[in-house]
Design a protein around this motif. Structure first.
Motif, PDB file in Angstrom:
ATOM      1  N   LEU A   1       0.859  -1.184   0.000  1.00 51.55           N
ATOM      2  CA  LEU A   1       0.000   0.000   0.000  1.00 51.55           C
ATOM      3  C   LEU A   1       0.896   1.235   0.000  1.00 51.55           C
ATOM      4  O   LEU A   1       1.810   1.340   0.834  1.00 51.55           O
ATOM      5  N   LEU A   2       0.670   2.149  -0.949  1.00 49.15           N
ATOM      6  CA  LEU A   2       1.438   3.396  -1.001  1.00 49.15           C
ATOM      7  C   LEU A   2       0.520   4.537  -0.579  1.00 49.15           C
ATOM      8  O   LEU A   2      -0.347   4.972  -1.345  1.00 49.15           O
ATOM      9  N   THR A   3       0.700   5.032   0.652  1.00 45.38           N
ATOM     10  CA  THR A   3      -0.057   6.238   1.018  1.00 45.38           C
ATOM     11  C   THR A   3       0.642   7.410   0.336  1.00 45.38           C
ATOM     12  O   THR A   3       1.871   7.434   0.245  1.00 45.38           O
ATOM     13  N   GLY A   4      -0.150   8.352  -0.192  1.00 41.01           N
ATOM     14  CA  GLY A   4       0.440   9.411  -1.008  1.00 41.01           C
ATOM     15  C   GLY A   4       0.863   8.876  -2.369  1.00 41.01           C
ATOM     16  O   GLY A   4       1.734   9.432  -3.020  1.00 41.01           O
TER      17      GLY A   4
ATOM     18  N   ASP B   1       0.600  -6.547   2.373  1.00 40.35           N
ATOM     19  CA  ASP B   1       1.716  -7.158   3.131  1.00 40.35           C
ATOM     20  C   ASP B   1       2.607  -6.105   3.785  1.00 40.35           C
ATOM     21  O   ASP B   1       3.235  -6.358   4.815  1.00 40.35           O
ATOM     22  N   ALA B   2       2.732  -4.947   3.107  1.00 42.38           N
ATOM     23  CA  ALA B   2       3.622  -3.892   3.634  1.00 42.38           C
ATOM     24  C   ALA B   2       3.100  -2.535   3.180  1.00 42.38           C
ATOM     25  O   ALA B   2       2.349  -2.442   2.198  1.00 42.38           O
ATOM     26  N   VAL B   3       3.516  -1.488   3.884  1.00 43.85           N
ATOM     27  CA  VAL B   3       3.090  -0.127   3.558  1.00 43.85           C
ATOM     28  C   VAL B   3       4.303   0.763   3.325  1.00 43.85           C
ATOM     29  O   VAL B   3       5.311   0.663   4.056  1.00 43.85           O
ATOM     30  N   ILE B   4       4.231   1.565   2.279  1.00 39.38           N
ATOM     31  CA  ILE B   4       5.216   2.651   2.093  1.00 39.38           C
ATOM     32  C   ILE B   4       4.440   3.942   2.346  1.00 39.38           C
ATOM     33  O   ILE B   4       3.492   4.255   1.619  1.00 39.38           O
TER      34      ILE B   4
ATOM     35  N   LYS C   1       4.968  -4.342   8.411  1.00 36.88           N
ATOM     36  CA  LYS C   1       6.155  -3.919   7.656  1.00 36.88           C
ATOM     37  C   LYS C   1       5.892  -2.522   7.097  1.00 36.88           C
ATOM     38  O   LYS C   1       4.902  -2.314   6.398  1.00 36.88           O
ATOM     39  N   LEU C   2       6.797  -1.577   7.417  1.00 35.21           N
ATOM     40  CA  LEU C   2       6.555  -0.184   7.031  1.00 35.21           C
ATOM     41  C   LEU C   2       7.850   0.484   6.571  1.00 35.21           C
ATOM     42  O   LEU C   2       8.895   0.360   7.230  1.00 35.21           O
ATOM     43  N   VAL C   3       7.769   1.190   5.443  1.00 33.97           N
ATOM     44  CA  VAL C   3       8.854   2.082   4.996  1.00 33.97           C
ATOM     45  C   VAL C   3       8.304   3.497   5.098  1.00 33.97           C
ATOM     46  O   VAL C   3       7.256   3.799   4.513  1.00 33.97           O
TER      47      VAL C   3
END
Ligand code: WQD
Length: 335
Positions: A4-7, A75-78, A118-120
Motif C-alpha cells: 500500500l502506497l499512502t500518497g 503485506d507492507a506499507v510505504i 512492515k513499514l517504509v
C-alpha cells in the motif's frame, strides 16, 4: 508482495509505484488528492501496462485505512502521505503536526489492527538541521530547524518506540535529500500547484517561459561558487531505494533510519548550467537576498544504504535536468 502506497499519486509516490511494479510487487494507491491529480493514475497505467487499484482517502481516516489493508490483503506499507513545504510548516504548524504526526499514528493503528507490520516511512534530511559535520551520516545529531523537520523527527521517534515495544514490527525510515527529475517516459514528474518553492521545478517553469526569471537566493555562502549546495537525487533512484528497503524488511527485524542521497553536492549554479546544457539556451537569473532558514550546504553519507540495502544512486544531474525538461514539455502539450 502487495504494497500500500499512502500518497501514491504524488510525485514520490507515483515514481515509487512504478519502481515497485518493475521489481515484481503489486501496489495499491491511497491518496486524498490534496496535492496531486487523479490523471496521474492513467499515466502510470500507460507506463506499467496494468491497472493499479486506487483508494481515495485521507490517512486520518483510520477506518478506511483498516478496510483497505484487509480488502487488498496488504503485506507492507510505504508511507509517503504528508505535507512537505518547509515554508508552510512554519505558518501552519498545527496543520503539519496533525497531518504528518497524527496521520502516521492513524496509519499505525490501522496497520496494527490489520496485522500489517512492515513499514517504509518517508523521512527527510531536514531532521539533521545545522550541520556539525558533513556529509551527514545517520549518527549526526538531529536538531531540525523547522516545523516540517520536527514532524519527521517526531514520527521517527514514534516508530522507534513502537518497534521497541513490539519486535514483530519491521520499520525503515528513509531520510531523503533533494529529490528531483522525472520518469524517463516524461509522463509523470513533479507538478507542484502554484509557484514552486523548490529550485528544480522553478527552473523548469523559467525554461518554459511560465516564469520570467530565476531568483538565486544568495551567492555569498562559503561554498564553491557562493550559491547553496545540495545533494540532488534522481526521483527514480529514490524510488528504487524504497523497493530495496521493502526487500530488506522481508529478512530483517527492528527499526533503522537510512539516508537516501547520492553523496555529492551540487550548487544552484551547477544545476542552472546543467539545465542550460539540456535546454540549449540560457536560463535568466538574478542574485536575490538569502532565503530565511536556508543552510549553505548539505549532502549525504550514503554508505549505510549501500551496505544494508545494496542500493546506490547512479543517475546524473544532467539526467535529472533532462527528464525534468521532457516532463515539463509533455505537461505543456497537455499530453
Ligand atoms: C535548493 C537550493 C535554495 C529556489 C529541501 C526541499 C524539500 C524539503 C526541504 C523534503 C537552496 C536555492 C531555491 C529558488 C534558489 N524536504 N533556491 N531559488 O531548500 O534544500 O529544501 O528540503 O523532504 O526536499 O525543499 O530545496 O529546492 O528549495 O532549494 O536559489 O527559487 O536552491 O536557496 O540553496 P531545500 P530547494
Amino acid at each position: 508482495m502487495i504494497i500500500l502506497l499512502t500518497g501514491g499519486t504524488g510525485y514520490i509516490g507515483s515514481h515509487t509505484a512504478i519502481a515497485a511494479i518493475a521489481a515484481g510487487h503489486q501496489v495499491v494507491l491511497y491518496d486524498n488528492l490534496s496535492n496531486s491529480h487523479a490523471q496521474v493514475i492513467e499515466k502510470m497505467h500507460t507506463i506499467t501496462h496494468q491497472k493499479i487499484p486506487f483508494v481515495q482517502g485521507d490517512v486520518l481516516n483510520t477506518e478506511l485505512l483498516y478496510k483497505t489493508l484487509v480488502e487488498y490483503k496488504i503485506d507492507a506499507v510505504i508511507h509517503l502521505a504528508g505535507l512537505k513545504s518547509v515554508k508552510d510548516s512554519s505558518e501552519y504548524p498545527i496543520n503539519y503536526y496533525h497531518n504528518n504526526v497524527s496521520g502516521t499514528i492513524s496509519l499505525l493503528q490501522a496497520m496494527s489492527r490489520a496485522g500489517v507490520k512492515k513499514l517504509v516511512f518517508s523521512s527527510s534530511a531536514t531532521v539533521y538541521g545545522e550541520p556539525q559535520y558533513l556529509p551527514y551520516d545517520e549518527n549526526h545529531p538531529t536538531t531540525p530547524i523547522n516545523v516540517y523537520g520536527r514532524t519527521k523527527l517526531q514520527i521517527e521517534e514514534v516508530l522507534r518506540d513502537l518497534v521497541d515495544s513490539d519486535s514483530t514490527w519491521r520499520i525503515l525510515a528513509l531520510r531523503y535529500f533533494n529529490p528531483v527529475g522525472a520518469h524517463a517516459s516524461g509522463l509523470i514528474g513533479e507538478n507542484p500547484q502554484g509557484i514552486p518553492n523548490n529550485l528544480m521545478p522553478y527552473v523548469a517553469q523559467v525554461a518554459a517561459k511560465e516564469l520570467p526569471i530565476l531568483h538565486i537566493f544568495g551567492d555569498d555562502y562559503a561554498t564553491k561558487d557562493g550559491t547553496g549546495e545540495r545533494d540532488y537525487i534522481h526521483v527514480m533512484d529514490l524510488a528504487e531505494g524504497h523497493t530495496a528497503a521493502i526487500d530488506y524488511l522481508i529478512n530483517h527485524e527492528g527499526f533503522r533510519c537510512i539516508n537516501l542521497g547520492t553523496g555529492s553536492a551540487f550548487s544552484v549554479l551547477d544545476l542552472v548550467k546543467s539545465f542550460e546544457h539540456v535546454l540549449g539556451s540560457k536560463i535568466p537569473y538574478q542574485i536575490s537576498p538569502r532565503r530565511h532558514g536556508d543552510l549553505p550546504k548539505y549532502f549525504a553519507d550514503a554508505s549505510l544504504a549501500h551496505e544494508l540495502l545494496n542500493w546506490k544512486a547512479h543517475r546524473s544531474l544532467l539526467d535529472m535536468c533532462h527528464t525534468t525538461w521532457i516532463f515539463k514539455k509533455n505537461s505543456k502539450k497537455g499530453s
